[in-house]
Design a protein around this motif. Structure first.
Motif, mmCIF file in Angstrom:
data_model
loop_
_atom_site.group_PDB
_atom_site.id
_atom_site.type_symbol
_atom_site.label_atom_id
_atom_site.label_comp_id
_atom_site.label_asym_id
_atom_site.label_seq_id
_atom_site.Cartn_x
_atom_site.Cartn_y
_atom_site.Cartn_z
ATOM 1 N N MET A 60 0.830 -1.212 0.000
ATOM 2 C CA MET A 60 0.000 0.000 0.000
ATOM 3 C C MET A 60 0.867 1.266 0.000
ATOM 4 O O MET A 60 0.586 2.229 -0.719
ATOM 5 C CB MET A 60 -0.928 -0.024 1.218
ATOM 6 C CG MET A 60 -1.949 -1.156 1.173
ATOM 7 S SD MET A 60 -2.837 -1.419 2.723
ATOM 8 C CE MET A 60 -3.889 0.039 2.760
ATOM 9 N N VAL A 61 1.922 1.243 0.794
ATOM 10 C CA VAL A 61 2.827 2.401 0.834
ATOM 11 C C VAL A 61 3.536 2.580 -0.508
ATOM 12 O O VAL A 61 3.706 3.715 -0.985
ATOM 13 C CB VAL A 61 3.853 2.232 1.977
ATOM 14 C CG1 VAL A 61 4.963 3.263 1.863
ATOM 15 C CG2 VAL A 61 3.164 2.356 3.326
ATOM 16 N N LEU A 64 1.165 4.283 -2.892
ATOM 17 C CA LEU A 64 0.993 5.699 -2.563
ATOM 18 C C LEU A 64 2.221 6.522 -2.945
ATOM 19 O O LEU A 64 2.104 7.590 -3.560
ATOM 20 C CB LEU A 64 0.714 5.859 -1.068
ATOM 21 C CG LEU A 64 -0.723 5.603 -0.596
ATOM 22 C CD1 LEU A 64 -0.792 5.688 0.921
ATOM 23 C CD2 LEU A 64 -1.677 6.606 -1.227
ATOM 24 N N GLN A 65 3.397 6.030 -2.560
ATOM 25 C CA GLN A 65 4.620 6.772 -2.846
ATOM 26 C C GLN A 65 4.859 6.899 -4.351
ATOM 27 O O GLN A 65 5.342 7.928 -4.832
ATOM 28 C CB GLN A 65 5.820 6.085 -2.189
ATOM 29 C CG GLN A 65 5.819 6.136 -0.681
ATOM 30 C CD GLN A 65 6.236 7.506 -0.141
ATOM 31 O OE1 GLN A 65 6.195 8.500 -0.854
ATOM 32 N NE2 GLN A 65 6.625 7.556 1.111
ATOM 33 N N ALA A 67 2.557 6.953 -6.755
ATOM 34 C CA ALA A 67 1.587 7.860 -7.368
ATOM 35 C C ALA A 67 1.817 9.309 -6.971
ATOM 36 O O ALA A 67 1.739 10.214 -7.812
ATOM 37 C CB ALA A 67 0.173 7.440 -6.981
ATOM 38 N N TYR A 68 2.097 9.555 -5.697
ATOM 39 C CA TYR A 68 2.230 10.920 -5.209
ATOM 40 C C TYR A 68 3.657 11.455 -5.281
ATOM 41 O O TYR A 68 3.879 12.660 -5.266
ATOM 42 C CB TYR A 68 1.737 11.005 -3.767
ATOM 43 C CG TYR A 68 0.254 10.764 -3.629
ATOM 44 C CD1 TYR A 68 -0.629 11.206 -4.603
ATOM 45 C CD2 TYR A 68 -0.266 10.084 -2.534
ATOM 46 C CE1 TYR A 68 -1.990 10.984 -4.492
ATOM 47 C CE2 TYR A 68 -1.631 9.856 -2.406
ATOM 48 C CZ TYR A 68 -2.490 10.306 -3.387
ATOM 49 O OH TYR A 68 -3.834 10.089 -3.273
ATOM 50 N N LYS A 76 1.187 6.732 -12.586
ATOM 51 C CA LYS A 76 -0.024 6.215 -11.938
ATOM 52 C C LYS A 76 -0.488 4.916 -12.593
ATOM 53 O O LYS A 76 -0.936 3.988 -11.900
ATOM 54 C CB LYS A 76 -1.129 7.275 -12.006
ATOM 55 C CG LYS A 76 -2.484 6.812 -11.511
ATOM 56 C CD LYS A 76 -3.516 7.921 -11.608
ATOM 57 C CE LYS A 76 -4.895 7.442 -11.187
ATOM 58 N NZ LYS A 76 -5.911 8.517 -11.290
ATOM 59 N N ILE A 165 -5.049 0.352 -2.865
ATOM 60 C CA ILE A 165 -4.752 1.777 -2.958
ATOM 61 C C ILE A 165 -5.004 2.292 -4.368
ATOM 62 O O ILE A 165 -5.584 3.368 -4.572
ATOM 63 C CB ILE A 165 -3.292 2.044 -2.545
ATOM 64 C CG1 ILE A 165 -3.096 1.732 -1.064
ATOM 65 C CG2 ILE A 165 -2.902 3.496 -2.828
ATOM 66 C CD1 ILE A 165 -3.931 2.587 -0.131
ATOM 67 N N GLN A 169 -8.226 4.493 -3.801
ATOM 68 C CA GLN A 169 -7.741 5.833 -3.467
ATOM 69 C C GLN A 169 -7.304 6.610 -4.694
ATOM 70 O O GLN A 169 -7.546 7.806 -4.778
ATOM 71 C CB GLN A 169 -6.584 5.749 -2.473
ATOM 72 C CG GLN A 169 -5.967 7.097 -2.131
ATOM 73 C CD GLN A 169 -5.645 7.245 -0.670
ATOM 74 O OE1 GLN A 169 -5.803 6.298 0.098
ATOM 75 N NE2 GLN A 169 -5.211 8.423 -0.282
ATOM 76 N N LEU A 170 -6.656 5.921 -5.622
ATOM 77 C CA LEU A 170 -6.171 6.604 -6.820
ATOM 78 C C LEU A 170 -7.138 6.488 -7.987
ATOM 79 O O LEU A 170 -6.876 7.044 -9.057
ATOM 80 C CB LEU A 170 -4.807 6.024 -7.220
ATOM 81 C CG LEU A 170 -3.734 6.051 -6.125
ATOM 82 C CD1 LEU A 170 -2.465 5.356 -6.597
ATOM 83 C CD2 LEU A 170 -3.429 7.484 -5.704
#
Length: 253
Positions: A60-61, A64-65, A67-68, A76, A165, A169-170
């Protein structure tokens, strides 16, 4: 300095001797299948929750890392590739070895160390029972089987964490993530990580058992041996990971 080098070489020799005796015991009848199965349940099945939690949130991390952290590169839509390859090749086997290895390695040392300081191992020898075959070989066999299995399961759970994620989330389409993983994750990626896990499993088992058999000085000695196992297991896993990565890359090239 000379005494430290001598101690290091002596330790390596004792580890090599224990390794040889343990592997000979593994292939020499009579086979302690019941002990192997109990060790597999204790070392492997009971370690599954901690391995699952570790790899799930790592995936999950990573998502996130990715994508952001690198939005300008448009990564993405390649999150599946990043998560799956990073987990299967590197983070999966290393994290499982560190987290699970700390748990089972310290447990081996504590168990064998307690038996050593209470003279139970000497009692086994007095009854013409080889402590290596009775105590070390089942732990080595279980670790060699269960750590790679936990690594494979951890990789799958981590990839699923990246999917959660990515999709929720994305807002990445489920099919895009799944197709990205299946299209770019290769058999060599999986075999590279699993191959490392066999080496890590050996290091965990042999260091844990060695420190347990060498423990002395009562409860304090067992505590020191357990601490040494956790520290040295982590160091050996991280150092060997570098050389194993270079080795596998050389073979793949």
């Amino acid at each position: 300095m000379l005494s430290q080098i001598t101690f290091f070489l002596q330790t390596l020799g004792e580890l090599a001797s224990l390794t040889g005796r343990a592997f000979i015991a593994l292939v020499t009848p009579k086979y302690e299948i019941g002990l192997w199965l109990r060790q597999m349940e204790y070392l492997g099945v009971r370690s599954l929750p901690v391995a699952a939690i570790t790899t799930l949130f790592t995936g999950m991390v990573l998502a996130l890392q990715t994508a952001y952290g690198l939005p300008e590169l448009g990564v993405k839509y390649y999150i599946g590739t990043v998560v799956s390859k990073t987990l299967t090749r590197e983070l999966g086997p290393v994290l499982v070895a560190l987290i699970v290895g700390g748990r089972i390695g310290s447990g081996m040392t504590a168990e064998l160390g307690t038996m050593k300081v209470t003279e139970q191992i000497d009692a086994l020898r007095s009854m013409a029972t080889d402590p290596v075959k009775k105590l070390v070989a089942p732990k080595l066999a279980a670790t060699l089987l269960m750590v790679p299995a936990l690594t494979i399961l951890g990789d799958a759970i981590g990839i699923f964490g990246g999917l959660l994620i990515g999709v929720y989330q994305l807002h990445l389409p489920l099919g895009v993530y799944v197709n990205d993983v299946t299209s770019n994750l290769t058999l060599s990626d999986i075999l590279s990580g699993v191959g490392k896990s066999f080496f890590f499993a050996y290091f965990i088992a042999i260091i844990g058992c060695y420190n347990g058999l060498k423990a002395q000085g009562g409860a304090d000695g067992v505590g020191r041996a357990t601490t040494n196992t956790v520290v040295w297991t982590a160091i050996v896993v991280l150092v060997s990971d570098f050389f194993l990565t270079k080795l596998f890359v050389l073979f793949e090239g």
